[in-house]
Design a protein around this motif. Structure first.
Motif, PDB file in Angstrom:
ATOM      1  N   GLY A  54      32.654  42.135  87.853  1.00 44.57           N
ATOM      2  CA  GLY A  54      32.458  43.434  88.497  1.00 44.57           C
ATOM      3  C   GLY A  54      32.557  44.635  87.562  1.00 44.57           C
ATOM      4  O   GLY A  54      31.935  45.665  87.792  1.00 44.57           O
ATOM      5  N   GLY A  55      33.372  44.507  86.493  1.00 38.58           N
ATOM      6  CA  GLY A  55      33.487  45.578  85.505  1.00 38.58           C
ATOM      7  C   GLY A  55      34.034  46.880  86.070  1.00 38.58           C
ATOM      8  O   GLY A  55      34.787  46.901  87.045  1.00 38.58           O
ATOM      9  N   GLY A  56      33.621  47.977  85.438  1.00 35.76           N
ATOM     10  CA  GLY A  56      34.137  49.299  85.792  1.00 35.76           C
ATOM     11  C   GLY A  56      33.804  49.695  87.215  1.00 35.76           C
ATOM     12  O   GLY A  56      34.603  50.385  87.877  1.00 35.76           O
ATOM     13  N   GLU A  98      41.439  43.277 101.164  1.00 35.78           N
ATOM     14  CA  GLU A  98      40.289  44.189 101.327  1.00 35.78           C
ATOM     15  C   GLU A  98      39.786  44.658  99.958  1.00 35.78           C
ATOM     16  O   GLU A  98      38.575  44.771  99.735  1.00 35.78           O
ATOM     17  CB  GLU A  98      40.694  45.398 102.187  1.00 35.78           C
ATOM     18  CG  GLU A  98      40.892  45.055 103.652  1.00 35.78           C
ATOM     19  CD  GLU A  98      41.443  46.240 104.453  1.00 35.78           C
ATOM     20  OE1 GLU A  98      40.884  46.531 105.520  1.00 35.78           O
ATOM     21  OE2 GLU A  98      42.427  46.863 104.005  1.00 35.78           O
ATOM     22  N   LEU A  99      40.729  44.925  99.045  1.00 37.28           N
ATOM     23  CA  LEU A  99      40.332  45.349  97.692  1.00 37.28           C
ATOM     24  C   LEU A  99      39.559  44.231  96.996  1.00 37.28           C
ATOM     25  O   LEU A  99      38.541  44.470  96.330  1.00 37.28           O
ATOM     26  CB  LEU A  99      41.566  45.728  96.867  1.00 37.28           C
ATOM     27  CG  LEU A  99      42.421  46.880  97.409  1.00 37.28           C
ATOM     28  CD1 LEU A  99      43.577  47.166  96.455  1.00 37.28           C
ATOM     29  CD2 LEU A  99      41.591  48.139  97.604  1.00 37.28           C
ATOM     30  N   ASP A 100      40.056  43.000  97.137  1.00 38.99           N
ATOM     31  CA  ASP A 100      39.362  41.860  96.532  1.00 38.99           C
ATOM     32  C   ASP A 100      37.941  41.724  97.101  1.00 38.99           C
ATOM     33  O   ASP A 100      36.997  41.429  96.368  1.00 38.99           O
ATOM     34  CB  ASP A 100      40.142  40.562  96.782  1.00 38.99           C
ATOM     35  CG  ASP A 100      41.341  40.423  95.860  1.00 38.99           C
ATOM     36  OD1 ASP A 100      41.397  41.133  94.828  1.00 38.99           O
ATOM     37  OD2 ASP A 100      42.230  39.598  96.157  1.00 38.99           O
ATOM     38  N   THR A 120      35.966  34.281  96.660  1.00 36.60           N
ATOM     39  CA  THR A 120      37.048  34.367  97.635  1.00 36.60           C
ATOM     40  C   THR A 120      38.194  35.245  97.097  1.00 36.60           C
ATOM     41  O   THR A 120      38.422  35.265  95.878  1.00 36.60           O
ATOM     42  CB  THR A 120      37.536  32.938  97.991  1.00 36.60           C
ATOM     43  OG1 THR A 120      38.391  33.000  99.122  1.00 36.60           O
ATOM     44  CG2 THR A 120      38.286  32.297  96.844  1.00 36.60           C
ATOM     45  N   PRO A 121      38.903  35.976  97.987  1.00 33.36           N
ATOM     46  CA  PRO A 121      39.972  36.862  97.506  1.00 33.36           C
ATOM     47  C   PRO A 121      41.074  36.105  96.755  1.00 33.36           C
ATOM     48  O   PRO A 121      41.255  34.894  96.928  1.00 33.36           O
ATOM     49  CB  PRO A 121      40.530  37.470  98.795  1.00 33.36           C
ATOM     50  CG  PRO A 121      39.400  37.412  99.748  1.00 33.36           C
ATOM     51  CD  PRO A 121      38.665  36.131  99.431  1.00 33.36           C
ATOM     52  N   GLY A 122      41.801  36.841  95.910  1.00 36.62           N
ATOM     53  CA  GLY A 122      42.969  36.260  95.241  1.00 36.62           C
ATOM     54  C   GLY A 122      42.699  35.697  93.869  1.00 36.62           C
ATOM     55  O   GLY A 122      43.561  35.029  93.296  1.00 36.62           O
TER      56      GLY A 122
HETATM   57  P1  UTP Z   1      36.155  40.381  88.030  1.00 32.55           P
HETATM   58  O1  UTP Z   1      36.068  38.934  87.823  1.00 32.55           O
HETATM   59  O2  UTP Z   1      35.151  41.250  87.377  1.00 32.55           O
HETATM   60  O3  UTP Z   1      37.641  40.905  87.755  1.00 32.55           O
HETATM   61  O4  UTP Z   1      36.133  40.670  89.589  1.00 32.55           O
HETATM   62  P2  UTP Z   1      38.380  41.325  86.425  1.00 32.55           P
HETATM   63  O5  UTP Z   1      38.636  40.099  85.591  1.00 32.55           O
HETATM   64  O6  UTP Z   1      39.533  42.125  86.884  1.00 32.55           O
HETATM   65  O7  UTP Z   1      37.331  42.255  85.676  1.00 32.55           O
HETATM   66  P3  UTP Z   1      37.164  42.472  84.102  1.00 32.55           P
HETATM   67  O8  UTP Z   1      36.920  41.096  83.510  1.00 32.55           O
HETATM   68  O9  UTP Z   1      38.455  43.070  83.650  1.00 32.55           O
HETATM   69  O10 UTP Z   1      35.968  43.374  84.007  1.00 32.55           O
HETATM   70  C1  UTP Z   1      36.368  41.987  90.079  1.00 32.55           C
HETATM   71  C2  UTP Z   1      37.360  41.933  91.214  1.00 32.55           C
HETATM   72  O11 UTP Z   1      36.787  41.233  92.327  1.00 32.55           O
HETATM   73  C3  UTP Z   1      37.764  40.484  93.020  1.00 32.55           C
HETATM   74  C4  UTP Z   1      39.092  40.756  92.314  1.00 32.55           C
HETATM   75  O12 UTP Z   1      39.711  41.839  92.975  1.00 32.55           O
HETATM   76  C5  UTP Z   1      38.649  41.167  90.925  1.00 32.55           C
HETATM   77  O13 UTP Z   1      39.609  41.974  90.267  1.00 32.55           O
HETATM   78  N1  UTP Z   1      37.366  39.045  93.063  1.00 32.55           N
HETATM   79  C6  UTP Z   1      36.436  38.555  92.203  1.00 32.55           C
HETATM   80  C7  UTP Z   1      37.930  38.224  93.997  1.00 32.55           C
HETATM   81  O14 UTP Z   1      38.804  38.629  94.788  1.00 32.55           O
HETATM   82  N2  UTP Z   1      37.532  36.913  94.074  1.00 32.55           N
HETATM   83  C8  UTP Z   1      36.600  36.400  93.232  1.00 32.55           C
HETATM   84  O15 UTP Z   1      36.247  35.199  93.372  1.00 32.55           O
HETATM   85  C9  UTP Z   1      36.060  37.235  92.262  1.00 32.55           C
END
Ligand code: UTP
Length: 239
Positions: free
Chosen positions: A44-46, A64-66, A115-117
């Protein structure tokens, strides 16, 4: 050779530059032309961080944030799909089973979070395990695995190679400290250890780094090598 590439959102789309996304798509196409089956997991990045911070201030809970984060990973995955065109799966797979099915159809299988978490680091490891990938590549903004956070500690030293069990040991304390950034998250490290996945963590700012690593084993990052694992035969042939 079957590979899964985890492309960090900050590597693919730090500032939504179409040329950058196109360059990543070209690198993936090069791998396909060279006979690789390619699965891609996009982060997801920035953009994810901005959405998450905004929603946190509004009072959203962690799940919800996830979900917001997952949404942004899938948006980024759609960008890459748009650049790959007909070679790619039509839409980001919603789980690793769907992603594996796309690989069987000879598509470049692209997905984001599921999925979250967790983060996409863990998604990539689970995807790689589920399809018995020969190689898992983390294209991140850090050049490999360090014994400390290189952004915070000027004495941090990079590992050229370590075992999956050692990766777990390195990542464990980094995951405990709030704010410290592990090169891959703890769940991903545990999955890599459990499945004995040969992996590479490298700086993916230049997408050609992924091509060189996959086709020849050439890179300046960190090799994660399970005990007794040989090199992919393609690397030996290329030398
Ligand atoms: P990222 O995989 O980009 O998180 O998913 P990250 O590792 O924090 O990002 P970088 O590597 O530093 O750029 C972004 C967010 O999406 C949610 C989490 O909240 C994660 O921080 N996520 C992603 C999930 O909840 N489940 C997933 O399977 C993937």
């Amino acid at each position: 050779m079957r590979i899964v590439v985890s492309v960090g959102g900050s590597v693919l789309a730090p500032d939504l530059d179409p040329e950058r996304v196109a360059a990543y798509a070209e690198a993936i196409e090069r791998l396909v032309t060279d006979g690789c089956e390619v699965g891609v997991v996009v982060g997801g990045g920035g953009v994810a961080r901005e959405y998450i911070e905004t929603a946190r201030e509004i009072g959203a809970n962690e799940v919800e944030l996830d979900r917001l984060g997952i949404g942004t990973t899938r948006l980024n995955a759609r960008l890459l799909i748009a650049a790959l065109g007909e070679r790619a799966s039509l839409a980001p797979a919603v789980d690793t089973e769907e992603a594996a099915a796309a690989l069987r159809r000879d598509e470049v299988s692209v997905m984001g979070g599921v999925t979250p978490g967790q983060t996409t680091d863990a998604v990539a490891a689970a995807f790689a395990e589920s399809v018995d990938a020969d190689l898992l590549v983390y294209a991140t903004s850090a050049d490999g695995v360090y014994d400390a956070d290189p952004n915070a500690d000027p004495d941090a030293a990079q590992f050229a190679e370590l075992s999956p069990a050692e990766l777990v040991e390195v990542v464990l304390p980094m995951s405990r400290d709030a704010g410290a950034s592990a090169p891959v998250d703890l769940l991903a490290a545990k999955l890599i250890d459990r499945a004995e996945l040969r992996s590479i963590v490298l700086d993916g700012t230049d997408p050609s780094a992924v091509v060189d690593a996959v086709l020849r084993g050439d890179h300046t990052g960190t090799d994660v090598v399970p005990p007794g694992a040989g090199e992919p035969s393609r690397w030996t042939e290329a030398r």
